[in-house]
Design a protein around this motif. Structure first.
Motif: not given
Length: 127
Positions: A23-25, A30-33, A94-97
């Motif tokens: 929630l905060v960042g 998203l970058t980690v993923y 990857g697609r689900v993400g």
């Protein structure tokens, strides 16, 4: 102390903190993923550890009687299945993400993590 309480003491705060972090960042997560998607070896290592930890969790706790036991057991199975998907079908992961990486979906996931984490923390430490 029974195993359900022990696992709830671990999973509860972890899920709460991850949910709050999302929630905060959300951009950080998203970058980690996205970085994990770019590094096949890192995804393989994650999958391998997730399978091993999931199997250990399932071997020690696979109880389905009351809500806390069900949640804790589902977390073990979820860890195992996520690891297996990272090894067997990384493209599916990857697609689900990509599908769940919208801001709205991430917020819903974060809130779900906070709710489940708070419930487990409460039952483990206060109930």
């Amino acid at each position: 102390m029974d195993l359900t309480s022990l696992f709830a003491q671990i999973w509860g705060p972890v899920l709460e903190l991850i949910g709050i972090g999302i929630l905060v960042g959300p951009s950080h997560y998203l970058t980690v993923y996205r970085d994990l998607k770019k590094e096949p070896f890192a995804a393989f290592v994650f999958g391998t550890f997730a399978i091993a930890l999931g199997l250990a969790h399932i071997g020690m706790h696979n109880h389905w009687s009351v809500a806390e036991e069900i949640i804790v057991s589902l977390l073990g199975w979820g860890l195992f299945l996520k690891g297996a998907l990272f090894i067997i079908a990384p493209d599916v992961v990857g697609r689900v993400g990509t599908i769940v990486s919208s801001r709205r979906t991430i917020s819903v996931i974060a809130m779900a993590l906070i709710i489940v984490g708070t419930y487990l923390t409460w039952t483990a430490y206060l109930a």
